[in-house]
Design a protein around this motif. Structure first.
Motif, PDB file in Angstrom:
ATOM      1  N   VAL A   1     -29.216  35.104 -19.359  1.00  0.00           N
ATOM      2  CA  VAL A   1     -30.390  35.720 -19.985  1.00  0.00           C
ATOM      3  C   VAL A   1     -31.556  34.735 -19.998  1.00  0.00           C
ATOM      4  N   LYS A   2     -31.283  33.477 -20.335  1.00  0.00           N
ATOM      5  CA  LYS A   2     -32.354  32.478 -20.363  1.00  0.00           C
ATOM      6  C   LYS A   2     -32.953  32.276 -18.971  1.00  0.00           C
ATOM      7  N   LYS A   3     -32.109  32.278 -17.950  1.00  0.00           N
ATOM      8  CA  LYS A   3     -32.588  32.120 -16.584  1.00  0.00           C
ATOM      9  C   LYS A   3     -33.471  33.298 -16.177  1.00  0.00           C
ATOM     10  N   GLU A   4     -33.022  34.518 -16.490  1.00  0.00           N
ATOM     11  CA  GLU A   4     -33.821  35.701 -16.161  1.00  0.00           C
ATOM     12  C   GLU A   4     -35.151  35.700 -16.903  1.00  0.00           C
ATOM     13  N   LEU A   5     -35.126  35.301 -18.170  1.00  0.00           N
ATOM     14  CA  LEU A   5     -36.358  35.241 -18.952  1.00  0.00           C
ATOM     15  C   LEU A   5     -37.316  34.201 -18.381  1.00  0.00           C
ATOM     16  N   LYS A   6     -36.782  33.068 -17.965  1.00  0.00           N
ATOM     17  CA  LYS A   6     -37.608  32.026 -17.357  1.00  0.00           C
ATOM     18  C   LYS A   6     -38.241  32.517 -16.059  1.00  0.00           C
ATOM     19  N   ASP A   7     -37.444  33.210 -15.234  1.00  0.00           N
ATOM     20  CA  ASP A   7     -37.970  33.758 -13.985  1.00  0.00           C
ATOM     21  C   ASP A   7     -39.055  34.799 -14.246  1.00  0.00           C
ATOM     22  N   TYR A   8     -38.841  35.638 -15.261  1.00  0.00           N
ATOM     23  CA  TYR A   8     -39.825  36.661 -15.604  1.00  0.00           C
ATOM     24  C   TYR A   8     -41.137  36.015 -16.051  1.00  0.00           C
ATOM     25  N   LYS A   9     -41.033  34.968 -16.864  1.00  0.00           N
ATOM     26  CA  LYS A   9     -42.248  34.303 -17.340  1.00  0.00           C
ATOM     27  C   LYS A   9     -43.007  33.645 -16.185  1.00  0.00           C
ATOM     28  N   LYS A  10     -42.266  33.075 -15.216  1.00  0.00           N
ATOM     29  CA  LYS A  10     -42.923  32.490 -14.047  1.00  0.00           C
ATOM     30  C   LYS A  10     -43.674  33.557 -13.257  1.00  0.00           C
ATOM     31  N   LEU A  11     -43.022  34.711 -13.065  1.00  0.00           N
ATOM     32  CA  LEU A  11     -43.679  35.797 -12.332  1.00  0.00           C
ATOM     33  C   LEU A  11     -44.906  36.302 -13.076  1.00  0.00           C
TER      34      LEU A  11
END
Length: 140
Positions: free
Chosen positions: A67-77
């Motif tokens: 979940v943390k990885k997906e959230l980090k990727d979403y914030k980068k996008l």
């Protein structure tokens, strides 16, 4: 004064009709089991929480990492300005209908742009809608 009252009543009636139709909508077909294909319905939040609680400690940690990885990727996008098209379209529609809400969802926080949009919308809807569209589309 009479024109203002008529416009206010018309806006109120239109909003109540729109809200009534949205609230009266049925449950989407994706949440109902299809007896022909024997697909299972999407589980509720309580069911998902209960299944999460039943996991072992290491499985929970692994899920949190995902979940943390997906959230980090979403914030980068999001910082790069590459939001999904459906989200951007929805925010544009909300920026037209309810300008402060569109600005809030685009910005992700209550900041000066939100307050400017709120004041312009309270003065008259059109300037608020124009300003919120400019904010959402990245012109301001």
């Amino acid at each position: 004064m009479k024109k203002l009252i008529k416009k206010s009543i018309l806006l109120f009636v239109g909003a109540s009709v729109l809200a009534g139709s949205v609230l009266a909508a049925s449950v989407p077909a994706s949440f109902v089991a299809n007896p022909l294909t024997k697909e299972k319905p999407v589980p509720s939040v309580k069911e998902m929480l209960n299944s999460f609680k039943d996991l072992s400690r290491s499985d929970k940690k692994a899920r949190f990492k995902e979940v943390k990885k997906e959230l980090k990727d979403y914030k980068k996008l999001k910082k790069a300005g590459k939001e999904p098209l459906a989200d951007r379209t929805l925010i544009i529609i909300l920026a037209i209908l309810i300008p402060p809400l569109g600005v809030y969802l685009h910005e992700g926080e209550i900041n000066s742009k939100f307050w400017i949009s709120l004041v312009l919308t309270l003065l008259f809807w059109l300037p608020g809608a124009i300003y919120s569209l400019l904010v959402v589309l990245g012109e301001v």
